[in-house]
Motif scaffolding. Structure first.
Motif, PDB file in Angstrom:
ATOM      1  N   GLY A 233       0.906  -1.358   0.154  1.00 26.34           N
ATOM      2  CA  GLY A 233       0.149   0.132   0.030  1.00 26.34           C
ATOM      3  C   GLY A 233       1.232   1.324  -0.204  1.00 26.34           C
ATOM      4  O   GLY A 233       1.975   1.114   0.105  1.00 26.34           O
ATOM      5  N   ASP A 234       0.112   2.342   0.013  1.00 31.51           N
ATOM      6  CA  ASP A 234       0.706   3.996   0.020  1.00 31.51           C
ATOM      7  C   ASP A 234       1.105   4.150   1.895  1.00 31.51           C
ATOM      8  O   ASP A 234       2.148   5.372   1.786  1.00 31.51           O
ATOM      9  N   GLY A 235       0.724   3.776   2.653  1.00 30.56           N
ATOM     10  CA  GLY A 235       1.058   4.433   3.840  1.00 30.56           C
ATOM     11  C   GLY A 235       0.962   5.586   3.638  1.00 30.56           C
ATOM     12  O   GLY A 235       1.921   6.298   4.364  1.00 30.56           O
ATOM     13  N   THR A 236       0.327   6.300   3.573  1.00 31.68           N
ATOM     14  CA  THR A 236       0.434   7.702   3.695  1.00 31.68           C
ATOM     15  C   THR A 236      -0.254   8.063   5.388  1.00 31.68           C
ATOM     16  O   THR A 236      -0.854   7.248   5.851  1.00 31.68           O
ATOM     17  N   ALA A 237       0.642   9.246   5.535  1.00 36.42           N
ATOM     18  CA  ALA A 237       1.321   9.828   7.012  1.00 36.42           C
ATOM     19  C   ALA A 237       0.162  11.037   6.786  1.00 36.42           C
ATOM     20  O   ALA A 237       0.165  11.506   5.699  1.00 36.42           O
ATOM     21  N   SER A 238      -0.199  11.298   7.922  1.00 34.44           N
ATOM     22  CA  SER A 238      -1.395  12.526   7.912  1.00 34.44           C
ATOM     23  C   SER A 238      -0.608  13.313   9.591  1.00 34.44           C
ATOM     24  O   SER A 238      -1.000  12.827  10.385  1.00 34.44           O
ATOM     25  N   PRO A 239      -0.567  14.499  10.205  1.00 32.35           N
ATOM     26  CA  PRO A 239      -0.520  15.729  10.961  1.00 32.35           C
ATOM     27  C   PRO A 239      -1.315  14.955  11.646  1.00 32.35           C
ATOM     28  O   PRO A 239      -3.232  14.957  11.644  1.00 32.35           O
ATOM     29  N   ALA A 240      -1.922  15.842  13.384  1.00 31.39           N
ATOM     30  CA  ALA A 240      -2.317  15.331  13.897  1.00 31.39           C
ATOM     31  C   ALA A 240      -3.512  16.983  13.601  1.00 31.39           C
ATOM     32  O   ALA A 240      -2.167  17.628  13.164  1.00 31.39           O
ATOM     33  N   SER A 241      -4.642  16.502  13.661  1.00 29.65           N
ATOM     34  CA  SER A 241      -5.155  18.035  13.645  1.00 29.65           C
ATOM     35  C   SER A 241      -5.293  18.704  14.830  1.00 29.65           C
ATOM     36  O   SER A 241      -5.715  18.467  16.366  1.00 29.65           O
ATOM     37  N   PRO A 242      -4.545  20.307  15.160  1.00 28.11           N
ATOM     38  CA  PRO A 242      -5.259  21.157  16.274  1.00 28.11           C
ATOM     39  C   PRO A 242      -6.644  21.268  16.871  1.00 28.11           C
ATOM     40  O   PRO A 242      -7.356  21.420  16.395  1.00 28.11           O
ATOM     41  N   LEU A 243      -6.634  21.140  18.335  1.00 29.98           N
ATOM     42  CA  LEU A 243      -7.527  20.929  18.863  1.00 29.98           C
ATOM     43  C   LEU A 243      -7.466  22.954  18.777  1.00 29.98           C
ATOM     44  O   LEU A 243      -8.047  23.362  19.915  1.00 29.98           O
ATOM     45  N   ARG A 244      -8.457  23.104  17.457  1.00 27.48           N
ATOM     46  CA  ARG A 244      -8.965  24.382  17.558  1.00 27.48           C
ATOM     47  C   ARG A 244      -9.745  24.839  18.458  1.00 27.48           C
ATOM     48  O   ARG A 244     -11.223  24.493  18.691  1.00 27.48           O
ATOM     49  N   ASP A 245     -10.197  26.170  19.472  1.00 27.15           N
ATOM     50  CA  ASP A 245     -10.982  26.623  19.908  1.00 27.15           C
ATOM     51  C   ASP A 245     -11.942  26.762  19.523  1.00 27.15           C
ATOM     52  O   ASP A 245     -13.322  26.528  20.360  1.00 27.15           O
ATOM     53  N   ASP A 246     -12.508  27.234  18.513  1.00 28.94           N
ATOM     54  CA  ASP A 246     -13.637  27.556  17.494  1.00 28.94           C
ATOM     55  C   ASP A 246     -14.357  26.561  17.363  1.00 28.94           C
ATOM     56  O   ASP A 246     -15.980  25.909  17.814  1.00 28.94           O
ATOM     57  N   VAL A 247     -13.999  25.084  16.985  1.00 24.10           N
ATOM     58  CA  VAL A 247     -14.244  23.862  16.646  1.00 24.10           C
ATOM     59  C   VAL A 247     -14.888  22.995  18.023  1.00 24.10           C
ATOM     60  O   VAL A 247     -15.655  22.654  18.149  1.00 24.10           O
TER      61      VAL A 247
END
Length: 465
Positions: free
Chosen positions: A368-382
């Motif tokens: 497979g491609d082993g796609t890596a993704s970063p953690a999403s910041p815990l935005r205050d508005d969200v």
């Protein structure tokens, strides 16, 4: 693929009463209509029915006031992706907000089910059918909310965009296309994903906590193969492919990747520790304060529920070798499946495995491609909007950030630059989790909760300037 809402086995229920619902009987009925029709389309891989479901959804949206210009269906082989834009007035000056789900499902063999998997049935307070949970519920509640907002005359300050994929359960080719090829066309700031997160209920039906999925570990499998000339089994060699592979596997078995933390896992353990209590809870609290606490790490890594949140894990999952019982093996192969902590590339993990195995003769292959993704910041508005939505139904319910050890479309969305948050509107017991399994079901009582949830999020976040 709908994953666990949160780890719950050792969590005590919080006795919190629910609030009033805003979704009307007509809203609930319309959602059931859309969901039942969506279930009737057998959208598993290779059947070519995803475009038919997309066309049905487009017709429903057009009946509700959306135009051809608002709706884009992207054919891709036998499947398709879909983009629906709810146009704002642009007064916020910000890019749009995405709302994600997938239209495909895993296979279901009717002869194995108690009811037809492709005819939604309501029985004993549950909706049964393939996809009622994963993920046609997300598709249906998002579409129903768009229709309700349009009927109400709501005008957001920024665009709201539905992003529906057609092969999340298989190759994610539509996910990749939407993430990368259509990135600029979709033009959003972040995504709320209906295919993750949500609220877990205790066995007595009271809510325990609401999970926001803000990161996913990278899924990567590696094949490791040992070869040699082999020969007759009556003439053993010192170099035996099976023995050499077994030696390397034992080294990998004994190895533990270093503990890793990020904002999400630290807050997860810090929040969950006092709720869980006991030895596990104390370990969570200690680990959140000091990830180098070996005793705390040992407790957490002894539990299948929590080990994945402490760092990268790699485990042998498949094995094959030899070609005849009276011949020395010419090859032996093992598959190592890794769930890699965000921020670490698959190539870096492979380099570690090679070093641990300690045999340069082993041939390695990434599957497979082993796609890596970063953690999403815990935005205050969200986070604030999600908290307000959840607390409208259950005041004071714990909000728990979560890193998924499995995978959703979110990994490609994050990799393409869109922070992504799993915020399902589903409230359910873990004992009701039958996604991908026989007799998949969903509590009917979660429909008004989900509709209120999405309505609140879209009007809250879509009204800010």
């Amino acid at each position: 693929m709908y994953k666990s809402l949160m780890h719950t086995a050792a969590i005590a229920a919080l006795l919190i009463g629910g609030g009033a619902q805003a979704a009307s009987d007509a809203d609930i009925a319309k959602t059931k209509e859309i969901l039942g029709t969506a279930v009737s389309f057998e959208t598993s891989k290779g059947l070519g029915n995803v475009p038919k479901l997309a066309a049905y959804l487009a017709d429903e949206l057009k009946k509700g006031g959306f135009t051809d210009e608002d709706i884009t269906i992207i054919p891709m082989g036998e499947t398709a992706g879909m983009i629906v834009r709810y146009k704002g007035d642009g007064s916020s000056g910000k890019k749009g907000i995405g709302f994600a789900a997938h239209m495909d499902v895993v296979d279901a063999d009717p002869k194995d089910w108690e009811r037809s998997p492709f005819t939604m049935v309501e029985e004993d307070g549950y909706l049964f059918g393939r996809g009622v949970l994963d993920c046609k519920f997300g598709v249906s509640t998002l579409v129903a909310t768009f229709l309700k907002l349009k009927a109400e005359g709501f005008v957001p300050t920024r665009d709201l965009v539905l992003v529906f994929t057609g092969d999340e359960e298989s190759g994610m080719e539509t996910t990749k296309a939407l993430s990368y090829d259509y990135h600029d066309k979709i033009d959003i700031e972040y995504i709320l994903n209906s295919d993750a997160g949500g609220a877990a209920l205790a066995p007595d039906g009271t809510p325990v906590a609401y999970a926001i999925q803000a990161a996913e570990k990278t899924y990567a499998s590696f094949e490791m193969t040992v070869t040699n000339p082999g020969g007759h089994s009556s003439r053993p060699r010192k170099d035996n492919a099976i023995y050499d592979l077994a030696t390397a596997l034992k080294k990998i078995e004994a190895f533990e990747f270093p503990a890793e933390v990020n904002e999400i896992t630290t807050r997860y353990f810090a929040t969950l520790g006092p709720i869980v209590g006991g030895e596990a809870g104390a370990a969570m609290t200690a680990f959140a304060k000091n990830p180098k606490d070996k005793k705390a790490l040992g407790v957490l890594r002894s539990s299948p529920e929590y080990v994945g949140t402490t760092g990268t894990t790699c485990i042998a999952t498949m094995l094959k070798g030899g070609h005849a019982e009276n011949a020395l093996p010419q090859a032996a192969t093992a598959t190592i499946n890794c769930r890699i902590f965000p921020g670490t590339k698959a190539e870096e993990t492979l380099a570690t495995l090679k070093k641990v195995a300690g045999n340069d003769a082993i041939q390695w292959k990434l599957l497979g491609d082993g796609t890596a993704s970063p953690a999403s910041p815990l935005r205050d508005d969200v986070v604030d909007a999600i908290t307000a939505s959840v607390h409208a139904a259950y005041p004071g319910l714990t909000i728990l950030p979560q890193m998924e050890s499995g995978g959703t479309d979110g990994k490609h969305y994050r990799a393409s630059g869109w922070p992504t948050y799993g915020v399902s509107g589903i409230y359910m017991k873990m004992s009701d989790m039958f996604a991908h399994g026989l007799n998949e079901r969903l509590p009917a009582a979660t429909i008004p909760l989900a509709l209120d949830h999405w309505h609140h999020l879209m009007t809250d976040l879509g009204s800010k300037k």
